[in-house]
Design a protein around this motif. Structure first.
Motif, short mmCIF file in Angstrom:
data_model
loop_
_atom_site.label_atom_id
_atom_site.label_comp_id
_atom_site.label_asym_id
_atom_site.label_seq_id
_atom_site.Cartn_x
_atom_site.Cartn_y
_atom_site.Cartn_z
N THR A 24 0.83 -1.20 0.00
CA THR A 24 0.00 0.00 0.00
C THR A 24 0.87 1.26 0.00
OG1 THR A 24 -1.63 -1.25 1.26
CG2 THR A 24 -1.90 1.14 1.23
N ARG A 105 -7.15 -0.87 5.74
CA ARG A 105 -7.68 -0.51 4.42
C ARG A 105 -7.84 1.00 4.29
NH1 ARG A 105 -11.53 -2.15 7.58
NH2 ARG A 105 -13.42 -0.90 7.65
N PHE A 133 -9.23 -6.55 4.54
CA PHE A 133 -8.19 -5.74 3.88
C PHE A 133 -7.74 -6.48 2.62
CE2 PHE A 133 -3.52 -4.16 4.46
CZ PHE A 133 -3.72 -3.16 3.52
N THR A 135 -6.27 -6.35 -0.91
CA THR A 135 -5.54 -5.41 -1.75
C THR A 135 -4.74 -6.17 -2.80
OG1 THR A 135 -3.76 -3.80 -1.80
CG2 THR A 135 -3.75 -5.31 0.06
#
Ligand code: 5AD
Ligand code: SF4
Length: 458
Positions: A24, A105, A133, A135
């Motif tokens: 992220t 998130r 979460f 991703t």
């Protein structure tokens, strides 16, 4: 240049959370650096499962304090962050972000606020969420194993455990999203997948399409996947179809980690484990009746409040009865917020130490016997470490046993080699390669080269 450094403690869930956090951050334009001195943002992913975890965190934060004058920002994330919350700002005012795993998130938004100069940013109120979460931006740092979280949180509330408080309520991902990730991982050249969750077998597909056992099989069918592992299973939701799935599909590893915690039904009751010794042993019976030789491992807590000598003896006899291939033994430690914190921590430290030593000694004897059966066997080993100074290569069998072996051609990490076992020890096997290593795909080698640029988690 936005740079960050991350340090990770705790379980595989935490290690994998860090992979997702790193992914992220990279997507948000940050670059990972191997040295905290070079980082603009220092993240500390914490664990609070045992001992004086919070004290250790504050001690480490105190060390960070020396760096604060250099315009650095600090984030405390993970289980201690969730547990201690805003108290962290009081004790370490130079910290700017305190966030539990249920809020990851929202990291991009937290980072934007940080960049805008905000100081006390929290992600602490998300534990009752139904969201996970998910991703696509995971910076995988393991060179041979792809982790996939299938279920987050925990609804079990065992009397001793912080996890339901730090990771929030149970929520599963759809099986379609898990399978899409498995395919993505296979595309990156990984041949081994580990499904993760505090209680993986509490998995409930929100789309209603697959049970946990069906999901296991579906992951095992993904093109290119040769090994599927899963941790941790809870005995309460351990169903026979899991054993049947392992029996039916060689890609599912013949290893089950099924923590019992205690062999005494009355201690299990006090722990709120919701099963008895007999109930647990019935599940063990299913695995023993399987066609494949399924390896069993466990976690054990000694010295839980009220544990008598007799109760402890029940744990020892359970070890004998099950014949685990490995156990992780822990001395009970009282944790904040848990029901057991209100029980008197009645077993003195010396008695806990002694029980743990007895437990480990007995287990060592059991493993000595268990591992002996592998002498002269041939097993497929996945290479996890290259050659050491003596030229010995280390890998793992499907049963998750460590195998040290010699091989004429030094194999790369992620290769598969058939090894004949020539020596046995209580927790490792030694052998020699009898086939040339089957090297991993170019995709995995490329992925490993990418990983090499991202510092490995601690
Ligand atoms: N004290 C000691 N051990 C604990 N564990 C969890 N909480 C505690 C505690 N308060 C152990 C359990 C669990 C493993 C991950 O850690 O055995 O399965
Ligand atoms: Fe530690 Fe448990 Fe949190 Fe994992 S879930 S990091 S073991 S407290």
């Amino acid at each position: 240049m936005k740079t960050f450094y991350i340090e990770t403690f705790g379980c595989q869930m935490n290690a994998h959370d860090s992979e997702k956090v790193v992914g992220t951050l990279v997507r948000e334009g940050y670059q990972q650096v191997p040295d905290e001195a070079d980082a603009g943002l220092i993240l500390y992913n914490t664990c609070s499962i045992r001992d004086k975890a919070e004290q250790k965190v504050f001690h480490r934060l105190n060390e960070y304090k020396k760096l604060q004058g250099e315009g650095k920002r600090f984030a405390v994330i993970g289980c201690v962050a969730q547990q201690e919350g805003e108290k962290i700002f009081e004790k370490a005012p130079y910290v700017s972000i305190v966030a539990g795993s249920s809020s990851y998130r929202n990291l991009p938004e937290m980072l934007a606020r940080l960049e805008a100069g905000e100081n006390r940013i929290t992600g602490l109120d998300d534990r009752q969420t139904d969201e996970t979460f998910d991703t696509e931006f995971t910076a995988r740092s393991n060179p041979h194993r792809g982790y996939i979280t299938i279920i987050e949180g925990c609804d079990k509330f065992c009397a001793y455990c912080v996890v339901p408080y730090t990771r929030g309520k149970e929520r599963s991902r759809t099986s379609a999203s898990v399978l899409a990730e498995a395919q993505r991982i296979a595309g990156q050249g990984y041949t081994e997948i580990q499904l993760l969750g505090q209680n993986v077998n509490s998995y409930v597909d929100p789309s209603g399409r697959r049970s946990f056992a069906e999901l296991l099989s579906a992951v095992g069918e993904v093109n290119g996947i040769q090994r599927v592992r899963f941790t941790t299973s809870h005995p309460r939701q351990f169903t026979k179809d899991i054993v049947d799935a392992i029996d039916a599909m060689p890609a599912l590893c013949d290893h089950i980690h099924l923590p019992v915690q205690s062999g005494s039904t009355s201690v299990l009751k006090a722990m709120s484990r919701e099963y008895s010794r007999e109930w647990y042993l019935e599940r063990i019976g299913w695995t023993k009746a399987a066609k494949r030789d399924i390896s069993l491992t466990s976690d054990i807590i000694v010295g839980f409040p009220g544990e008598t000598d007799r109760d402890f003896e029940d744990t020892i006899t359970l070890l004998d009865e099950v014949g685990y291939d490995a156990i992780y033994g822990f001395k009970y430690s009282p944790r904040p917020n848990t029901p057991a914190i209100h029980m008197v921590d009645s077993i003195p430290e010396e008695a806990k130490v002694e029980r743990l030593a007895i437990l480990n000694a007995r287990q060592r004897e059991i493993q000595r016997r268990n591992y002996a059966r592998h002498l002269d066997q041939t097993m497929t080993v996945m290479v996890e470490h290259g050659a050491n100074s003596r030229g010995q290569i280390t890998g793992r069998s499907s049963q998750n046993k460590t195998v040290n072996f010699s091989c004429e051609i030094v194999p790369v990490i992620g290769s598969y080699v058939d090894v004949r076992i020539t020596q046995v020890f209580p927790s490792s096997l030694v052998g020699e390669a009898i086939t040339a290593p089957a090297a991993p795909s170019p995709a995995l080698l490329a992925q490993q080269a990418l990983n090499a640029r991202v510092p490995v988690l601690r």
